[in-house]
Structures are given as C-alpha cells and as structure tokens.
Write a protein that holds these residues in place. Structure first.
Motif, PDB file in Angstrom:
ATOM      1  N   MET A 142      26.863  -4.529 -14.776  1.00 41.23           N
ATOM      2  CA  MET A 142      26.323  -3.235 -14.159  1.00 41.23           C
ATOM      3  C   MET A 142      25.561  -3.139 -12.989  1.00 41.23           C
ATOM      4  SD  MET A 142      24.902  -2.030 -17.926  1.00 41.23           S
ATOM      5  CE  MET A 142      23.741  -3.265 -18.011  1.00 41.23           C
ATOM      6  N   ALA A 167      27.941  -2.845 -10.394  1.00 40.36           N
ATOM      7  CA  ALA A 167      28.210  -1.532 -10.353  1.00 40.36           C
ATOM      8  C   ALA A 167      27.527  -0.684  -9.366  1.00 40.36           C
ATOM      9  CB  ALA A 167      28.735  -1.050 -11.627  1.00 40.36           C
ATOM     10  N   ARG A 205      21.540   2.241 -26.849  1.00 45.44           N
ATOM     11  CA  ARG A 205      22.603   1.916 -25.853  1.00 45.44           C
ATOM     12  C   ARG A 205      23.962   2.778 -25.698  1.00 45.44           C
ATOM     13  NH1 ARG A 205      25.682  -3.674 -27.775  1.00 45.44           N
ATOM     14  NH2 ARG A 205      26.606  -2.762 -29.730  1.00 45.44           N
ATOM     15  N   MET A 206      24.283   3.553 -26.503  1.00 43.84           N
ATOM     16  CA  MET A 206      25.266   4.469 -26.389  1.00 43.84           C
ATOM     17  C   MET A 206      24.841   5.746 -25.941  1.00 43.84           C
ATOM     18  SD  MET A 206      27.852   3.053 -27.847  1.00 43.84           S
ATOM     19  CE  MET A 206      28.440   1.737 -29.217  1.00 43.84           C
ATOM     20  N   GLY A 250      30.441   3.346 -13.197  1.00 49.45           N
ATOM     21  CA  GLY A 250      30.669   2.065 -12.688  1.00 49.45           C
ATOM     22  C   GLY A 250      30.060   0.893 -13.823  1.00 49.45           C
ATOM     23  N   MET A 251      28.866   1.380 -14.375  1.00 50.84           N
ATOM     24  CA  MET A 251      28.354   0.409 -15.472  1.00 50.84           C
ATOM     25  C   MET A 251      29.251   0.431 -16.745  1.00 50.84           C
ATOM     26  SD  MET A 251      24.497   1.196 -15.228  1.00 50.84           S
ATOM     27  CE  MET A 251      24.337   2.676 -15.663  1.00 50.84           C
ATOM     28  N   LEU A 252      29.842   1.574 -16.985  1.00 51.24           N
ATOM     29  CA  LEU A 252      30.512   1.652 -18.262  1.00 51.24           C
ATOM     30  C   LEU A 252      31.904   0.648 -17.887  1.00 51.24           C
ATOM     31  CD1 LEU A 252      30.300   5.224 -19.846  1.00 51.24           C
ATOM     32  CD2 LEU A 252      29.083   3.055 -20.517  1.00 51.24           C
ATOM     33  N   ARG A 270      34.507  -4.860 -19.876  1.00 47.39           N
ATOM     34  CA  ARG A 270      34.888  -6.260 -19.706  1.00 47.39           C
ATOM     35  C   ARG A 270      34.629  -7.036 -20.859  1.00 47.39           C
ATOM     36  NH1 ARG A 270      36.708  -7.330 -14.740  1.00 47.39           N
ATOM     37  NH2 ARG A 270      37.173  -9.461 -15.334  1.00 47.39           N
ATOM     38  N   THR A 271      33.492  -6.830 -21.405  1.00 45.78           N
ATOM     39  CA  THR A 271      32.859  -7.542 -22.680  1.00 45.78           C
ATOM     40  C   THR A 271      32.915  -6.685 -24.095  1.00 45.78           C
ATOM     41  OG1 THR A 271      30.689  -6.783 -22.142  1.00 45.78           O
ATOM     42  CG2 THR A 271      31.244  -9.005 -21.226  1.00 45.78           C
ATOM     43  N   VAL A 293      33.642   1.298 -26.988  1.00 48.40           N
ATOM     44  CA  VAL A 293      34.128   2.608 -27.442  1.00 48.40           C
ATOM     45  C   VAL A 293      35.334   3.111 -26.525  1.00 48.40           C
ATOM     46  CG1 VAL A 293      33.310   5.028 -27.751  1.00 48.40           C
ATOM     47  CG2 VAL A 293      31.504   3.248 -28.446  1.00 48.40           C
ATOM     48  N   GLY A 316      19.915   4.932 -23.096  1.00 44.12           N
ATOM     49  CA  GLY A 316      19.970   3.343 -22.576  1.00 44.12           C
ATOM     50  C   GLY A 316      20.859   3.527 -21.220  1.00 44.12           C
ATOM     51  N   ILE A 317      21.708   3.964 -21.015  1.00 41.30           N
ATOM     52  CA  ILE A 317      22.926   4.045 -20.031  1.00 41.30           C
ATOM     53  C   ILE A 317      22.262   4.752 -18.890  1.00 41.30           C
ATOM     54  CG2 ILE A 317      25.304   4.730 -19.316  1.00 41.30           C
ATOM     55  CD1 ILE A 317      26.146   4.232 -22.455  1.00 41.30           C
ATOM     56  N   ALA A 335      32.138  -1.704 -16.276  1.00 49.08           N
ATOM     57  CA  ALA A 335      31.502  -3.161 -16.326  1.00 49.08           C
ATOM     58  C   ALA A 335      31.619  -3.680 -17.771  1.00 49.08           C
ATOM     59  CB  ALA A 335      30.232  -3.366 -15.450  1.00 49.08           C
ATOM     60  N   LEU A 336      31.019  -2.628 -18.563  1.00 51.38           N
ATOM     61  CA  LEU A 336      30.781  -3.062 -20.028  1.00 51.38           C
ATOM     62  C   LEU A 336      32.125  -3.050 -20.726  1.00 51.38           C
ATOM     63  CD1 LEU A 336      27.706  -0.707 -21.029  1.00 51.38           C
ATOM     64  CD2 LEU A 336      27.781  -3.446 -20.500  1.00 51.38           C
ATOM     65  N   THR A 383      31.127  -4.450 -24.614  1.00 48.28           N
ATOM     66  CA  THR A 383      29.880  -4.285 -25.267  1.00 48.28           C
ATOM     67  C   THR A 383      29.491  -2.725 -25.428  1.00 48.28           C
ATOM     68  OG1 THR A 383      29.089  -6.313 -24.256  1.00 48.28           O
ATOM     69  CG2 THR A 383      27.389  -4.837 -25.068  1.00 48.28           C
ATOM     70  N   GLY A 384      28.938  -2.317 -26.422  1.00 44.32           N
ATOM     71  CA  GLY A 384      28.427  -1.036 -26.619  1.00 44.32           C
ATOM     72  C   GLY A 384      29.345  -0.051 -26.091  1.00 44.32           C
ATOM     73  N   ALA A 385      28.839   0.947 -25.212  1.00 42.83           N
ATOM     74  CA  ALA A 385      29.862   1.999 -24.836  1.00 42.83           C
ATOM     75  C   ALA A 385      31.243   1.390 -24.099  1.00 42.83           C
ATOM     76  CB  ALA A 385      28.933   2.722 -23.895  1.00 42.83           C
ATOM     77  N   ALA A 424      20.866  -0.563 -21.730  1.00 43.23           N
ATOM     78  CA  ALA A 424      22.441   0.015 -21.434  1.00 43.23           C
ATOM     79  C   ALA A 424      23.472  -0.991 -22.147  1.00 43.23           C
ATOM     80  CB  ALA A 424      22.882   0.107 -19.891  1.00 43.23           C
ATOM     81  N   GLN A 425      23.022  -2.030 -22.426  1.00 38.16           N
ATOM     82  CA  GLN A 425      24.168  -2.869 -22.944  1.00 38.16           C
ATOM     83  C   GLN A 425      23.671  -3.529 -24.361  1.00 38.16           C
ATOM     84  OE1 GLN A 425      23.949  -6.652 -22.611  1.00 38.16           O
ATOM     85  NE2 GLN A 425      21.711  -6.436 -22.236  1.00 38.16           N
TER      86      GLN A 425
END
Lengths: 487, 487
Positions: A296, A299, A212-213, B295-297, B302-303, B310, A216-217, B299-300, B305-307, B220-221
C-alpha cells in the motif's frame, strides 16, 4: 543521513523497543539495547528480521549500511555518546519516573530522551525531575512513519530533525493531553467496539470487516477531515458539518458510558479473536500485515500522498548509488533491495519486474544526461521503441539489485542502451537492451536532442564504444556461446 | 454476473445515489434514476466519470458491457421490473417514510428495497408499513466494497447475493442499532476529533496526519482486533486486553461529553479545512483519493487481504476474454482496462507495463495448456529466459487492452510465444516475443513437459505454424520495412 554516524540507546525491548531499534539500525545508526528480559535477544531478533524484509522494500534506492547493534546490562554504558535515548518500559508511572530519572542523569546533554508512552503527558513523566519528551510511535515502528512528539519545544524541534533523517513523520502536539492524538481516537473506537461485541451487535471479525472494507481504506491515504470535505461535495465542509452536525445529539454512540472491564468481557473478545485469526500464528500475521503495508505504501509513493510522500522525501536524501565493485567503468543507475511484491508464484522475481528495474535505470540515466523532470516539462522526452531482455539468473525478494548502463549508440534521435542487472553476490542476473527515440511531446514526433543532453549522451557513447556488450544484438532464441541459463 | 440482465432503480442522486448507480451500471445492470435536483444529470455524470476511470482499474479482466442508464420523473416508471431499489434521499425520517412507503407499494415483490441511511434502524424506517432494509454504503460507493445490511433475514440473504455479484462485501448485522457499526466508530472518532480541534490540541490537518501516517494504514488491511492481536505478541489477545484494559477507566477520551455544535465550531473546522485542502478542488481531491484507493486495493489483491480478496473473488466470476474482433484465430490471453498507475511521466503506459501485460498473458496461456496452479504445485513450471518487445503505439490509462498469444515453437522444453497487445480501437500497440523453458522447481534444472501440457502445446504450435508472426526474430535496432513508430 548527513554528518557523523549517530547512535541510539533503546531502553526496554519488546515489539515497540525492537521496532525503534530496527528503524535506527536500518538507517545506519549504531544501536545499544538494554532489556532485562532473558528472551530479549530472540524477540528483538525477530522484529529485526521482519524489518530487514520490509523497510528497504519501501525504497527504490538502497538504505545506508546497517549500524552496529550491541547489548548492554548497564544503562550508563548504553547511553554513552547516544544522540537519542528511547524508553519503552511498561506503562507504569512510578517505573517511568525511575527509568527516565536515571536516563536524564546519565545521557549526554545533547541527547533527546524520548518516551514511547501511549498515555502519559510530559508533565507527568517529568514530575520528578526528568527531561524527557513523549516520542510515541505506532506498530510496526519500522514501517509506520508517525511519531507523536509532546514536550519542551526546542527538544521537539531537535527530535523532529533526527526523526526525519530516519524516515519518520514527526507530529508535534500544540498542547499536552492524556493519550496524545491518535490514541484518543483509537481509545474511542476501542470503547465503542467493546460495546458492540458485548451487546451482541457484531463479532470482532465483523467489526474488523466493517473497518477494513470501508473507512479504513479511506484513512490510509486521507484522514477524517479531508475525507469529509470530499463527502460534502461542491458545497464544501460547512455543508457537511450542517448535514452531520445534528447527529452529535443523537444516540449514535454509547461512549457516554464505559463497558465494565471484567473476565467475561476479556473471554468474549479473546475467544472471538481466536475464531477470527487463530488459524495464523502471530509471526504469519505480522508478515501478512507487513507485506500489505509495504504494497500500500508503494502505491501511495506514486501520488506522494501521506506516508508515500514521507518515503519519497526520505529517499531523496539517501546517497546516490556509486560504482563500487561493479564491473566496468559504467554509470550505476540503480541500487535497491527487491521487494516481496516483485516475486511471483515461481518463488523468484517476476519477469516483468526485470524490465521495471531496467525502466527505472533508464529514467535515472536520463536524469544523468540532463533529460530530467525540467527537460520533460519543457516539452521533450525519450520514448522506448524496443527492448530485449536476457534472464540469466534467478533473483529473490530481499536480494540487492544494482544496475549499470552502457551506451551502445547515441547518434541523432537514437539512444541505444545496454543495462546490466547485478545481484548482491556479483552474479549478472539479466541484460536489458533498450532502444529509445527522442520525442517532441507536443507533436508526438521524433526529433534530435539539443544542448547538454546531446553532448553528454555522445560523450558517454564515445567512452563506452570500446567496452564489450556481450548479449546485445541478439534475437529471441538465438544460439549463443555462453549458454543462457534460465532465470 | 450470471443469469438474466438485472435492473436497479436509484431514488435520490447526489454522491451516494450516483455511486450506487455507477456500481450497478459498470457491472452490466440497467439503471433507472429518479432525482428531482435540476443538477442531477451533471452531478451523477461526474460520479460516473470518476467511476469509469477507477473501478475497472481494480480488475485484470474486463467488466461486462455497461448497462443502460435512464432518467425518470415518475417513480413507478423507474421501479418497474427492478431487482434492486435504492433510496438515498436526505436523512429525515418523515421523508424516508414517505418515499419508502411509495416504493414498497410500487416495486416488484421480488425487488430488494434498500435504504442508504447512515443512522436509522429498519424498525424506524418501516414504522409506517414499508418493507425496506438498511443497505448502507461507503463513499466512494463504486470503490469501497462494504455495504452494511440490517433488516429482515431472508431479504438480507437475497440482497447479499446480488451485492456480491456487483463486487460488494455485504456485512449483515446481528441486531439493529442506531448508526449500524461503522458509523458508530466514525461518530466516536468525529466527536473526539471535534474536541481536539476545539481545545486547540491539534488542527484538522494534524489530526488527519495522525490518522493516515499511522493507524489508518493498519486499518486498510486488518481491522482493530486483528491489529491488537498482533500487538499482544506471542502472549496473544488476553495479554493485550490485560495491558490496555485498565485504560478504560483513564481519562483517555472526552466522549463522556459532547462538544456543543455551534457556528463558532463550524467556522473553526471549516477554516482549518480550507487551509489544509483548499488548494485542491473537490474534483481533484476525488481523483487523488480514487487513484490512491485503486493503488492500495491493487496492492491488497496480491495477498487477497480484505478488499483485495473481494476483488479477486469477483474477478473470478467475470466472463473470460473471447476472440471477438481480434485478428487471427489465436487464443485471447488478456482483456483489461489500463489502470492509471500504469501511466508514467510521458503521459502514457510505461514501457515496463507492456511486459506486465505480456507476463499476465503468458500466465493465462499456461493455464490454458494445463500448466496451472496445481501443475506448479506438483513441481514444474515455465521460466522466462528471453523477451523482445516492440512498442508500436502509445497506450493511455483507461484504454482497453487485449492480448492474443501465438505459439512459435513448442518442442521439447522450449515454449516460444508471440503476444500481440491490441488497443481498444484495434491498433496493434506492441508485440512481445517470449522464450520460456520448462523447469523442475526442485532441482531448478530444465526438463521436458509431459502429458496434457506437452500435448496441448504441440497441438497449438501446429495450428499456429502457418500464421504470420511479423516482428518476431528481430534484434534491437534492426531495420525493418514497416518502420517502427515510437510508443
């Protein structure tokens, strides 16, 4: 969502059957469930609760009213008049034969009979005379659009159309094969991962991080081949292949062998998984997963990539908002469920999202008067120069939110609008007053609109002129009679 | 980003070396590049252009000023005073030996020498006396946080710290193995996919759809194991294993065999890839990929999660905004680059995002006066009741945007703020006037703030009382002397 109301029969509940039920139900289908599990109603109820929270949040338009949910002991009862019958019983071929055989005899001739099987081929499923196709979904079924279809061509075509109507992305295989496409790839990763854990290279958590890092993205938005095409750079796919092709003969995988499946391996994986995720309940993990996926996918809507494109295409088929029970004879310019991602640390819709809803309503209003995508492409648009928002009531994630738009002034280059944001319970949640100016997009200077846009705008301005617009014309902090309640 | 300015030497450019250069440079490191390719400067320039557009858009705070970029023919010159030396030359062991040997002799003793190798083990890389570790990144290196580290323990620990400083997620392997972790999983999927194409089950495009419409979104998550833990439902990971374990002995993969790598296979893949993606240039694909990932990162985030986690952790280490050259002696409550996702069909920042920036500035201001996370957890907060925004100038994706906050009134339960949004070139882009009320979060009723919050707010109100606040107190459409320019 055109035509007559549709019905799905769900045979076998659990996470997968429940996900199918949610997908159909929230898209307006009636759903009849057969599941011998005494806990079925509770389990499927929990899947439905998750789905009601997540699926509508993908869309900027309201889904149709939910269909009717019913429970049945008798299979014949459940499949009567069904357009779709979905089998999700355990992965045993003899059981599948028995259930699919009965369903094939009892279901209406026009009904698609789909099996959620992860691995069996249609030729195996239908070996004893059933007429099923593989319709293989991915968990969470109510969010992930992919359904792999395998089987008789005409049935797959019919199934594809029905699946698109409920927001899915059907992918029909060219030939049948064990485990279809995605599960073959998953099985390969699963086997390799079991080796990595067994050989002590990495823990379950470290393998999850490695996924996921990194890749996966990438895979949430482009797949394997398009990603490698980019990696090949200007020299393209052939260059990539020539660079990485030789690795095929290198020892980069242990998949020439299969790890022995025994108690020791199960205990190792299970204990590492507990250490990794045991601090959260399955329910909490599900909600975290769903919030992440919704975020996601929202997005991906922006670029219409992959699943994002599936959502925007499906949304375009949803009915446009209608005035209904909203106050005044005003155009309805928004009707949606508030996504979780719009809520903030105060536990309610963030102040900026009120303007997001109003901005979407302005876009919709512009379309109504003809200032649409084509008009903008032709070189004119409206730019916002001023907004004023009164926050009158709290709005929460999951609330329905509808918007009406009143024209205060539409003379010359000015478009002065007054949006009302109305909560599902009829409470006025906010008013958003907006001044826009008509612009030439080339010179970035103001100019008057012409033709249909000017006509429609002034017609609406005249029609709205005598309606009250309480709360417009205010400045921030102005004392007013109906005291402003905080939101 | 603490301590002295750091320097990285990048040996071998291309997409990977260029990505490393961008990651360091945009985090304030000096970067020295050695690349014999006559096209290197153009190619790396293109990677940098992509990175400048995408990486800062992940953050709600400005990255440090870019470091200095230099080009070198001489390796010794490039590695002088370097803290990190990264080798990204082609995947040939004899070449790696030669380059890593020279780097080990020339680089400062404290410098980490990392190899971007996809497959070689440190024992192979260092067989002729080099002191390199594997530091394996994922494309696009400037966006994806994963770096696999393999090799000498103390060096890996030192490398981890440096990588975290530039926003990466280092993952140290417990043992060395060919192709590390992620590339083993990728190789398994790659081999299985080649079989699916070769056997005519699916095209490259269909395989990509099978990934990105389904499990790609999950990965991704959360990764493989956490996803399966959820799939196991309440019965957990052991249940999942017992259900899917037996499939290990089924013919769900063709990986017991390897497809023959020949021209026929290359042509088949390349022509299908052309049909799938040939309508877009590599540059266009890269930008689409980056926009989607950003856009996806976001979104992530907010929680966390994962990246997403980071990014928020890295952001917390970035310097807080300082007044600098902004007008007035006002607190700086925002300093960021405008992400592409904030732009709309008019080619500029969408009107709702101005309020998003202002809402973030209000949050930052609340922290400054002590109404922070702990304060909110203790049961009090501020709710917005009214906002007024003047759009004075267009803002574009990639622009720097800074915000100052002036207190108009801070008496009793009222907090009346006036935000100014200032573009990178010093132009005032918008003013956002906000009225908030202090709330008891339990009763959802207003109340007066106490202690430090009340004190700090009134102190700032007094300090700001005599400053001008031109544009406050307006209602929408009010005529004003400095004519409002559209934005």
């Amino acid at each position: 969502m055109t035509g007559m109301k549709k019905k799905a029969a769900i045979i076998g509940g659990g996470v997968i059957g429940g996900g199918w039920a949610a997908r159909f139900l929230l898209n307006g289908w009636d759903v009849a469930i057969v599941d011998p599990d005494p806990q079925a109603e509770r389990k499927i109820g929990e899947v439905l609760a998750n789905a009601r929270r997540a699926l509508p949040a993908l869309y900027d338009r309201a889904l149709p009213p939910e269909g009717r949910l019913s429970w049945h002991d008798d299979m014949a009862d459940a499949v009567a008049d069904a357009d779709w019958v979905q089998e999700s019983v355990p992965e045993t071929l003899t059981l599948k034969h028995k259930v699919l055989g009965r369903l094939s005899a009892m279901a209406p001739a026009h009904a698609v009979i789909g099996s959620s099987t992860s691995g069996f081929k249609p030729s195996e499923l239908n070996a004893e005379g059933a007429r099923a196709i593989v319709a293989h979904p991915f968990n969470p079924v109510y969010l992930l659009p992919l359904i792999e279809l395998v089987g008789e061509a005409e049935t797959c075509t019919r199934a594809s159309k029905l699946l698109r109507d409920v927001g899915c992305h059907p992918l029909t295989l060219r030939k049948e094969i064990e485990a279809h496409i995605a599960d073959r790839l998953l099985e390969a990763v699963w086997r390799e991962s079991l080796w990595l854990v067994k050989d002590g290279i990495a823990t379950t958590e470290e393998i999850d991080e490695a996924i996921r890092m990194g890749f996966g993205i990438r895979w949430a938005q482009m797949g394997l081949f398009e990603t490698y095409r980019i990696a090949g750079g200007e020299a393209g796919m052939k260059h990539f292949m020539s660079q990485f092709g030789p690795a095929l003969s290198w020892p980069w995988t242990k998949l020439m062998d299969v790890p022995e499946f025994n108690d020791e391996l199960v205990d190792l994986i299970a204990s590492q998984s507990d250490a990794q995720s045991g601090h959260m309940s399955i329910r909490e993990l599900e909600r975290l997963r769903d919030d992440n996926i919704v975020g996601m996918l929202r997005a991906l809507r922006r670029t219409k990539t992959g699943a994002g494109g599936v959502i925007t295409a499906h949304e375009a088929t949803l009915p446009a908002p209608v005035p209904g029970d909203l106050p005044g004879d005003l155009p309805v310019t928004g009707d949606r469920q508030v996504p979780t991602s719009w809520a903030d640390y105060n536990g309610h819709m963030n102040d900026a999202e009120y303007l997001r809803a109003a901005s979407d309503a302005t876009d919709r209003f512009m379309e109504m008067i003809g200032a649409d995508t084509d008009y903008i492409a032709s070189g004119c648009s409206y730019f916002t120069v001023e907004t004023h928002t009164r926050y009158l009531a709290e709005v929460h994630a999951g609330d329905r939110l509808r918007t009406t738009t009143q024209v205060i002034d539409g003379t010359g280059k000015r478009m002065h609008l007054f949006h009302r944001l109305v909560r599902g319970d009829g409470t006025l949640a906010a008013t958003v007053e907006v001044m826009l100016l008509h612009m030439d997009l080339t010179t970035r200077a103001t100019c008057n609109p012409e033709g249909i846009v000017a006509e429609r705008l002034s017609r609406l301005a005249a029609a709205h002129a005598d309606l009250p617009a309480e709360g417009s014309g205010r400045h921030v902090g102005q004392r007013s009679k109906p005291a402003v309640e905080p939101a």
